[in-house]
Design a protein around this motif. Structure first.
Motif, PDB file in Angstrom:
ATOM      1  N   TYR A  96       0.858  -1.190   0.000  1.00 49.41           N
ATOM      2  CA  TYR A  96       0.000   0.000   0.000  1.00 49.41           C
ATOM      3  C   TYR A  96       0.888   1.232   0.000  1.00 49.41           C
ATOM      4  O   TYR A  96       1.713   1.411   0.896  1.00 49.41           O
ATOM      5  CB  TYR A  96      -0.936   0.012   1.210  1.00 49.41           C
ATOM      6  N   GLN A  97       0.727   2.060  -1.044  1.00 45.79           N
ATOM      7  CA  GLN A  97       1.516   3.281  -1.176  1.00 45.79           C
ATOM      8  C   GLN A  97       3.000   2.970  -0.996  1.00 45.79           C
ATOM      9  O   GLN A  97       3.719   3.666  -0.295  1.00 45.79           O
ATOM     10  CB  GLN A  97       1.064   4.324  -0.140  1.00 45.79           C
ATOM     11  N   ASP A  99      -1.657  -5.342  -4.301  1.00 49.01           N
ATOM     12  CA  ASP A  99      -1.686  -3.885  -4.201  1.00 49.01           C
ATOM     13  C   ASP A  99      -3.026  -3.480  -3.583  1.00 49.01           C
ATOM     14  O   ASP A  99      -4.088  -3.682  -4.177  1.00 49.01           O
ATOM     15  CB  ASP A  99      -1.516  -3.269  -5.600  1.00 49.01           C
ATOM     16  N   ASN A 100      -2.968  -2.882  -2.427  1.00 46.08           N
ATOM     17  CA  ASN A 100      -4.172  -2.529  -1.676  1.00 46.08           C
ATOM     18  C   ASN A 100      -4.726  -1.175  -2.122  1.00 46.08           C
ATOM     19  O   ASN A 100      -4.848  -0.239  -1.338  1.00 46.08           O
ATOM     20  CB  ASN A 100      -3.875  -2.524  -0.175  1.00 46.08           C
ATOM     21  N   ASN A 102      -6.472  -7.586   4.366  1.00 48.44           N
ATOM     22  CA  ASN A 102      -5.571  -7.541   3.215  1.00 48.44           C
ATOM     23  C   ASN A 102      -4.481  -8.603   3.324  1.00 48.44           C
ATOM     24  O   ASN A 102      -4.171  -9.297   2.344  1.00 48.44           O
ATOM     25  CB  ASN A 102      -4.946  -6.145   3.127  1.00 48.44           C
ATOM     26  N   VAL A 136      -9.430  -0.018  -0.572  1.00 46.47           N
ATOM     27  CA  VAL A 136      -8.453  -0.272   0.477  1.00 46.47           C
ATOM     28  C   VAL A 136      -9.078  -1.161   1.550  1.00 46.47           C
ATOM     29  O   VAL A 136     -10.106  -0.822   2.133  1.00 46.47           O
ATOM     30  CB  VAL A 136      -7.959   1.048   1.106  1.00 46.47           C
ATOM     31  N   ARG A 195      -4.661  -6.664  -7.436  1.00 46.70           N
ATOM     32  CA  ARG A 195      -5.000  -5.335  -6.921  1.00 46.70           C
ATOM     33  C   ARG A 195      -6.409  -5.347  -6.348  1.00 46.70           C
ATOM     34  O   ARG A 195      -7.341  -5.891  -6.954  1.00 46.70           O
ATOM     35  CB  ARG A 195      -4.891  -4.291  -8.031  1.00 46.70           C
ATOM     36  N   SER A 242      -3.454   1.167  -4.065  1.00 52.96           N
ATOM     37  CA  SER A 242      -2.521   2.290  -3.932  1.00 52.96           C
ATOM     38  C   SER A 242      -2.812   3.362  -4.968  1.00 52.96           C
ATOM     39  O   SER A 242      -3.221   3.079  -6.096  1.00 52.96           O
ATOM     40  CB  SER A 242      -1.073   1.797  -4.106  1.00 52.96           C
TER      41      SER A 242
END
Length: 278
Positions: free
Chosen positions: A13-14, A40-41, A73, A67, A63, A43
């Motif tokens: 994440y990010q 990928d949460n 997650n 979020v 993905r 992002s």
């Protein structure tokens, strides 16, 4: 095509700043029979772009549409993998090239071991080592689960380390229900405790992973909350007759907990100051 022996699961994440180094450290393993699943949460930074730059067939990138909470997650990325053994690596941490090989050899050759952990290095934002070969004091080699539980209570923190330094069995992960959303900060330690109900522990002397501490990692509020959760988890262990925790273990843990907290805070402060200078 048969499933890989080991699944390395990376919830991201990010993570655009670090994810390339994390993925590269996994793909550079001397052990070949693994898959790498990155989730990928949702992002909004450059994480998706960085991941698109990798073409290794062992890498699967997924993905989320939105979020997800941390535990949900982490559980999803493991659910999307297929290996008999599982390692979760946070998206800014690193693996030593021999990490999977060394840890697979332990679990694959002894079904009575439920969890293997290695020492790890603590690194800053640029990868500089802040503290080398941390963790597992008094826990090197093979130990019965009850002895490890008493060590956890006496330590006052997490003597086993973060997920990147651990390898465990998928069947036992499923049996304990995966990552427990009731815990925010000691979620990894709660899983280690659950796994130890299924077998012994093996601690590796070598540093086989690196845990990154960033300048934004230190929050006074988070540190207080982490401390409170850690004490609640230890209290629950100490009161469970299954583990045979002694009154002296509880007393030592209560005395050691503030020191464990201060040592961790010191590393976070060093990382913040180095980041500000950089």
């Amino acid at each position: 095509m048969s499933a890989a022996a080991v699944s390395v699961c990376v919830p991201a994440y990010q993570s655009g700043r670090y994810i390339a180094d994390t993925v590269s450290s996994v793909l550079s393993q001397t052990f070949d029979d693994f898959e790498l699943v990155v989730l990928d949460n949702a992002s909004t930074d450059k994480t998706p772009d960085v991941l698109r730059g990798f073409t290794d067939p062992r890498l699967k990138v997924l993905r989320n549409d939105r979020v997800l909470p941390l535990a949900e997650n982490w559980n999803r990325v493991v659910a999307e993998s297929s290996g008999r053994f599982v390692k979760l690596v946070c998206a800014d941490d690193l693996l030593h090239p021999d990490c999977l090989r060394r840890q697979y050899e332990v679990l694959a050759t002894d079904p009575a071991i439920a969890l293997v952990c290695a020492r790890r290095d603590m690194i800053n934002e640029t990868g500089e080592v802040l503290a080398a070969n941390r963790g597992l004091r008094g826990l090197i080699g093979r130990h019965e689960a009850s002895a490890v539980i008493r060590k956890i209570v006496r330590h006052g923190g997490n003597p086993l380390g973060e997920p990147g330094g651990a390898l465990f069995r998928r069947a036992q992960f499923d049996a304990v229900g995966g990552w427990d959303a009731r815990w925010k900060f000691p979620m990894d330690l709660a899983l280690w405790i659950g796994l130890l109900a299924h077998g012994d522990f093996f601690g590796q002397r070598e540093s086989l992973a690196a845990f990154r501490i960033g300048r934004d990692s230190l929050s006074a509020r988070a540190q207080r909350a982490e401390y409170a959760e850690q004490r609640a988890l230890s209290k629950g262990l100490a009161s469970d007759p299954v583990w045979g925790v002694r009154p002296v273990d509880r007393l030592v843990g209560a005395a050691m907990a503030p020191g464990a907290r201060l040592r961790r805070q010191a590393l976070f402060l060093v990382a913040r100051r180095q980041g500000e200078r950089g």
